[in-house]
Design a protein around this motif. Sequence first.
Motif, PDB file in Angstrom:
ATOM      1  N   UNK A 253       8.930   1.361  -4.070  1.00  0.00           N
ATOM      2  CA  UNK A 253      10.358   1.598  -4.355  1.00  0.00           C
ATOM      3  C   UNK A 253      10.659   1.350  -5.825  1.00  0.00           C
TER       4      UNK A 253
ATOM      5  N   UNK B 231       0.820  -1.213   0.000  1.00  0.00           N
ATOM      6  CA  UNK B 231       0.000   0.000   0.000  1.00  0.00           C
ATOM      7  C   UNK B 231       0.855   1.265   0.000  1.00  0.00           C
ATOM      8  N   UNK B 232       2.175   1.126  -0.179  1.00  0.00           N
ATOM      9  CA  UNK B 232       3.031   2.315  -0.144  1.00  0.00           C
ATOM     10  C   UNK B 232       2.533   3.326  -1.167  1.00  0.00           C
TER      11      UNK B 232
ATOM     12  N   UNK C  96       5.144 -10.330   6.872  1.00  0.00           N
ATOM     13  CA  UNK C  96       3.915  -9.580   6.647  1.00  0.00           C
ATOM     14  C   UNK C  96       2.958 -10.358   5.750  1.00  0.00           C
TER      15      UNK C  96
ATOM     16  N   UNK D 299      10.199  -7.372   1.136  1.00  0.00           N
ATOM     17  CA  UNK D 299       9.323  -6.389   1.782  1.00  0.00           C
ATOM     18  C   UNK D 299       8.106  -7.046   2.419  1.00  0.00           C
TER      19      UNK D 299
END
Lengths: 660, 283
Positions: free
Chosen positions: B195, B190-191, B227, B223
Amino acid sequence: MARIGVFICHCGHNIAGVIDVGRVVEAAKRMPGVAYAGDYIYCCSDPGQAFIRQAIKENRLTRVVVGACSPRMHEKTFQEVLASAGLNPFLLEMANLREHCSWVHSEAKEEATEKAIDLIRMAVAKASRAEPLFAKPIPITKRALVVGGGIAGIQAALDIANAGFEVVLVEREPTIGGKMAKFDKTFPTLDCASCILTPRMVEVAKHPNIRLMTYAEVEEVKGYAGNFEVRIRQKARKVDHSKCTGCGTCWQKCPTKVPSEFDLGLGKRTAIYIPFPQAVPPKPVIDTVNCRYMAYLEFVRSGREGKPPPQCRICEKLCPTGAINWDEEDAIITERFGAIVVATGYDLFDPSQIPQYGYGRLDNVITSLEFERILNASGPTGGRILLKDGREPKRVAIVHCVGSRDLNYNEYCSKVCCMYSMKYAHLIKERIPDAEVYEFYIDVRSAGKGFEEFYNRVLDEGVRFVRGKVAEIFKGKDGLSVRFEDTLTGGRHVLSVDMVILACGLVPQRDAGEVARIFKLSRSPDGFFLEKHPKLDPVNTHADGVFLAGACIGPCDIPDAVARGSAAAAKAIGLLSRDEILSEPMTAIVDISKCSGCMLCEEICPFDAIEPQVVRGKRVARVKEELCKGCGSCAAACRSGAINLRGFTHQQLLAEVEAL
Amino acid sequence: MIEEIRAKAADLLRSGEVKCFIGYERASDGLTARPFFAYSADEADRLIFDGTCVHNLARYLPDMRGKRVGILAKPCDSRSINVLIREGQVEREEVYIVGVVCDGVYRTTWGKPSRELQPRCLYCSKRTPVVYDYLVGQPPPAPESQHPASISEVEALERKPAAERWEFWRSHFARCIRCNACRQICPACYCPQCFSDQLDPLWTGIRIGLPQNWVWNVGRALHLAGRCIDCEECQRACPMGIPLAILNRKLASRVKELFGFEAGMDPRAPFPFATFEKEEEIL
Ligand SMILES: Cc1cc2nc3c(=O)[nH]c(=O)nc-3n(C[C@H](O)[C@H](O)[C@H](O)COP(=O)(O)OP(=O)(O)OC[C@H]3O[C@@H](n4cnc5c(N)ncnc54)[C@H](O)[C@@H]3O)c2cc1C
Ligand code: SF4
Ligand code: SF4
């Protein structure tokens, strides 16, 4: 486009003896952005610095790379060169051609030169993305917190207050004074402890710049040197000290008698009490565990069956000022300070750990601190040296080094025990002239002003010194028997005595670990708090702005404790006299357009330097620059690369990697 | 079951407790399911639930921030919701979670019915959602796991020599077209700016070539370590059939081994990478 200057240092033969400096310079000239490359035999020397300064000016350089030694050696030096040439000091990049290259590759000169060129290429790439950085001035809270009201803390508080700064002195007991308040006389001068201590205690209480908080403890310290935020718990006293006049009616009339902590259980105190007559403040607290009315309230609250304890409340009825306040609860007070002095003292070694000495099992085997109370005119015996059955002892043994200089307990020497033991011998001889006193010692350590003279004086008084360790203390025919080895004459003996005093060593306070955690202090292997440098920085700590005083650093006598108190005060005053401190410019910075507000960084930051903030309705991270130490943990953790570390930006580091 | 879901969703929408209810409806092939956003009690009638409801609906929650929404959550979706709560992307008070007991979902694709379970269901340890406000269906008696996976793909790959494993991933990553479908469907991605979309610094490289693809695929997997809850949506979405779940599962099992942590089980459990203990095994 940056105009980069590259300076290769020969470091005498250190670098140039291995690396072909000329080749490195030639290679550097062809690197992108390099406007100048040169070399010098010692770049850090005065002429070397002048050479760099001049090259910067002549070639209008905007970034500088110095290929020399470790930045730990000379980064500051070259940063200052940049500053003096009108460049921001953070536009310097150092390549470590010595420790990382010539010293470790002296056998392979060719490869070392290749590596040096690579190191320079990386530094050039990094420098090309360098940005100027600026330290920010942060104003200082000009107040000090002193923790621990023993003689060391008292001295520190008075010195800081006399220098004109506000001081809060936090003491966990109901009175200040620490261990010294328990003593009768002090070695080697034999001044009466309370005669010299009480005036200081009163001075603290009266000082306009000192706020005394007894029966209080520090729970949390946040912030940084210059601006600490400290949470203090004021324990409930159940007595309103603003009304109390210290008349004493309550503690004379309270019917509950319990062992007095101040008298180490040898005497009694009441449930509402002051620890000793000269206590400061001279106002009582209620011991809520033992108070009858509190027990009654607890009973009612618990809803138990049966007969409730009596609703005593005598103190409340008799108090002329109505100061008793049953509703008072612990209060949490948060205050800001610029500097902190930790002077939390020591504890006495617990001799019941040495079962063969019989402490706790045999009557008339007592600790030194207990003997101090027995000697003291306001102590449980009114200052008369008495055995448990009320007789006067005729033969007394004093055992040195109990728990000290012994690999089973503590390796270190507790420094004061020899001297206080000889103080006891003298006082026993003075009060019971026909008594025989035996000192069982390993070595007599009497280094200090007037100490050896005191030793000689005690020897002249007929005190018997026996060199040897006591093996065992046991119940004899009449009284106690001490089994020992005399290492001077050889042979094992048994001596009958009436009383044995154990000269227990000084150990770190019981909760040293917790105190260390709160103030972010380190501890040395012996458990005492660690000073920044044992010789050159003895009262500073690794936690900036937190200083140490007294016996919490390690065993010491009163003169040392006072000196350490003054030393810590001087350091604190030094910090508080400045108007501002400069922040560390290499801090983390959040690009809020990339931040998702996941706050992983907040969880990771070891310095609590990150907090959430809301910007245009969106939660994002914010770095509290004053707290940030530039460790970079957050920058590594942030998935979207929203955090950058100034001076080591992602751009700089990737440029370095790509140059390779 | 479907009736209960419809009635509950209608209730929530009618009472104004939620502005929107996220669930599934039948897609136009009459076979598969698709995500459905009901905004009124009438629309709730279109909701369905069965083995075709593969999507992880938690994906939509971060975009709904600031509104009260209802959501239908399978056990895997519920773990995603926990991840989003712990990472501050979803406020627990803002979502009403209608949990649904799940027997696994099928490999049905457009126009092609299937009764074969999705691979993820073979590894799944939960049949009851880990967080919900209202539960549809009977929680099964313990143990929850119904299909103990025999030998996992991770283990099978691990048994191969390094060179073969390298070749395995090289050939897969070489085919990646960097369409970003895996990222777009991932409930944990959800960034605001990934990147891999950034130009300064240029983390991934623009070219669609093996080294760049490699950085992207490995970066994505890392990442998600600690998670990823293994909903396998990335692998389902990948048009090139790259077995991304193997990477994800490997990382998840390492995190479990080393830190005893499983993503999404407890929103309050400290995140392993953000905790530090004095005595830690050096990896
Ligand atoms: C038996 C004996 C006899 C001695 N006789 C002599 C002598 O004759 N001459 C001499 O020079 N030296 C003597 N000493 C040494 C002397 O006791 C010490 O040098 C001196 O007391 C050290 O003072 P201080 O302030 O550092 O520590 P302390 O006196 O221990 O004071 C520390 C204070 O800090 C408080 N405190 C602790 N933790 C906290 C906390 N977390 N929060 C708030 N407050 C806290 C304590 O309650 C205490 O009041 C003797 C020692 C012993 C054991
Ligand atoms: S880790 Fe990165 S994205 Fe998450 S809150 Fe911190 S800065 Fe923002
Ligand atoms: S650089 Fe280190 S100290 Fe600074 S905010 Fe990031 S994690 Fe905290």
